[in-house]
Design a protein around this motif. Sequence first.
Motif, PDB file in Angstrom:
ATOM      1  N   PHE A   9       0.498  -0.948   0.015  1.00  6.78           N
ATOM      2  CA  PHE A   9      -0.176   0.007   0.493  1.00  6.78           C
ATOM      3  C   PHE A   9       0.877   1.138   0.029  1.00  6.78           C
ATOM      4  O   PHE A   9       0.598   2.168  -0.181  1.00  6.78           O
ATOM      5  N   ARG A  10       1.942   1.411   0.883  1.00  7.97           N
ATOM      6  CA  ARG A  10       2.935   2.450   0.797  1.00  7.97           C
ATOM      7  C   ARG A  10       3.546   3.046  -0.487  1.00  7.97           C
ATOM      8  O   ARG A  10       3.822   4.292  -0.793  1.00  7.97           O
ATOM      9  N   SER A  11       3.724   1.671  -0.947  1.00  5.87           N
ATOM     10  CA  SER A  11       4.709   1.736  -2.065  1.00  5.87           C
ATOM     11  C   SER A  11       3.870   2.178  -3.764  1.00  5.87           C
ATOM     12  O   SER A  11       4.037   2.961  -4.085  1.00  5.87           O
ATOM     13  N   ASN A  12       2.331   2.097  -3.094  1.00  7.33           N
ATOM     14  CA  ASN A  12       1.854   2.353  -4.597  1.00  7.33           C
ATOM     15  C   ASN A  12      -0.041   3.281  -3.996  1.00  7.33           C
ATOM     16  O   ASN A  12      -0.971   2.882  -4.381  1.00  7.33           O
ATOM     17  N   MET A  13       0.247   4.306  -2.719  1.00  7.98           N
ATOM     18  CA  MET A  13      -0.571   4.490  -2.453  1.00  7.98           C
ATOM     19  C   MET A  13      -1.448   5.308  -3.082  1.00  7.98           C
ATOM     20  O   MET A  13      -2.840   5.062  -3.478  1.00  7.98           O
ATOM     21  N   LYS A  14      -1.036   6.383  -4.172  1.00  4.04           N
ATOM     22  CA  LYS A  14      -1.584   6.769  -4.586  1.00  4.04           C
ATOM     23  C   LYS A  14      -2.336   5.940  -5.837  1.00  4.04           C
ATOM     24  O   LYS A  14      -3.498   6.301  -6.040  1.00  4.04           O
ATOM     25  N   ASN A  15      -1.921   4.966  -6.887  1.00  8.26           N
ATOM     26  CA  ASN A  15      -3.086   4.197  -7.353  1.00  8.26           C
ATOM     27  C   ASN A  15      -3.921   3.395  -6.437  1.00  8.26           C
ATOM     28  O   ASN A  15      -4.946   3.267  -7.132  1.00  8.26           O
ATOM     29  N   PHE A  16      -3.523   2.784  -5.173  1.00  6.02           N
ATOM     30  CA  PHE A  16      -4.425   2.048  -4.584  1.00  6.02           C
ATOM     31  C   PHE A  16      -5.751   3.198  -4.140  1.00  6.02           C
ATOM     32  O   PHE A  16      -6.882   3.521  -4.100  1.00  6.02           O
ATOM     33  N   VAL A  17      -5.174   4.303  -3.756  1.00  5.96           N
ATOM     34  CA  VAL A  17      -6.325   5.221  -3.373  1.00  5.96           C
ATOM     35  C   VAL A  17      -7.420   5.454  -4.220  1.00  5.96           C
ATOM     36  O   VAL A  17      -8.573   5.349  -4.353  1.00  5.96           O
ATOM     37  N   GLU A  18      -7.151   6.349  -5.792  1.00  3.12           N
ATOM     38  CA  GLU A  18      -6.890   6.281  -6.780  1.00  3.12           C
ATOM     39  C   GLU A  18      -7.910   5.122  -7.066  1.00  3.12           C
ATOM     40  O   GLU A  18      -9.672   5.392  -7.695  1.00  3.12           O
ATOM     41  N   GLN A  19      -8.288   3.905  -7.290  1.00  6.06           N
ATOM     42  CA  GLN A  19      -8.708   3.162  -7.769  1.00  6.06           C
ATOM     43  C   GLN A  19     -10.240   2.701  -7.078  1.00  6.06           C
ATOM     44  O   GLN A  19     -11.008   2.661  -6.932  1.00  6.06           O
ATOM     45  N   ALA A  20      -9.539   2.833  -5.576  1.00  5.89           N
ATOM     46  CA  ALA A  20     -11.098   2.759  -4.005  1.00  5.89           C
ATOM     47  C   ALA A  20     -11.915   3.930  -4.410  1.00  5.89           C
ATOM     48  O   ALA A  20     -13.220   3.914  -4.961  1.00  5.89           O
ATOM     49  N   ALA A  21     -11.577   4.801  -5.214  1.00  7.35           N
ATOM     50  CA  ALA A  21     -12.667   6.672  -5.209  1.00  7.35           C
ATOM     51  C   ALA A  21     -13.013   6.075  -6.459  1.00  7.35           C
ATOM     52  O   ALA A  21     -14.094   6.514  -5.998  1.00  7.35           O
ATOM     53  N   SER A  22     -12.249   5.974  -7.326  1.00  5.37           N
ATOM     54  CA  SER A  22     -13.317   5.751  -8.562  1.00  5.37           C
ATOM     55  C   SER A  22     -13.815   4.740  -8.748  1.00  5.37           C
ATOM     56  O   SER A  22     -14.810   4.521  -9.465  1.00  5.37           O
ATOM     57  N   GLU A  23     -13.562   3.671  -8.363  1.00  5.48           N
ATOM     58  CA  GLU A  23     -13.671   2.196  -9.004  1.00  5.48           C
ATOM     59  C   GLU A  23     -14.864   1.614  -7.610  1.00  5.48           C
ATOM     60  O   GLU A  23     -15.801   0.479  -7.884  1.00  5.48           O
ATOM     61  N   HIS A  24     -14.925   2.324  -6.979  1.00  5.44           N
ATOM     62  CA  HIS A  24     -16.247   2.386  -5.748  1.00  5.44           C
ATOM     63  C   HIS A  24     -15.383   0.847  -5.259  1.00  5.44           C
ATOM     64  O   HIS A  24     -16.630  -0.220  -4.456  1.00  5.44           O
ATOM     65  N   VAL A  25     -14.579   0.484  -4.665  1.00  7.70           N
ATOM     66  CA  VAL A  25     -14.131  -0.932  -3.716  1.00  7.70           C
ATOM     67  C   VAL A  25     -13.617  -1.583  -2.960  1.00  7.70           C
ATOM     68  O   VAL A  25     -12.122  -0.423  -3.031  1.00  7.70           O
TER      69      VAL A  25
END
Length: 90
Positions: A9-25
């Motif tokens: 999560f720390r290494s890819n935080m930006k991508n994971f946060v964007e995914q959670a927000a845009s895909e609602h998962v």
Amino acid sequence: METVSVNQFRSNMKNFVEQAASEHVPLKVTRRSGGAFVVMSAEDWERDQETLYVLQNSSLMKQISESAHTHAERSGYTPTDGEMNEILGV
């Protein structure tokens, strides 16, 4: 729900946060100490909080149950033509 380690999560935080927000998962993040946390959009969190409120409110649940029953029996309130026009914006 996808699960990742806190290091991933720390290494890819930006991508994971964007995914959670845009895909609602939601995303579950695990830690070595055993305590996990979930990343989700604020919109999804607010929706879940509203759902929990309704489910915990016995008065609202009773109204929903009665409404479902009257709808199934076609015995509920029937709006007038004028009310329907107002609802539909005609």
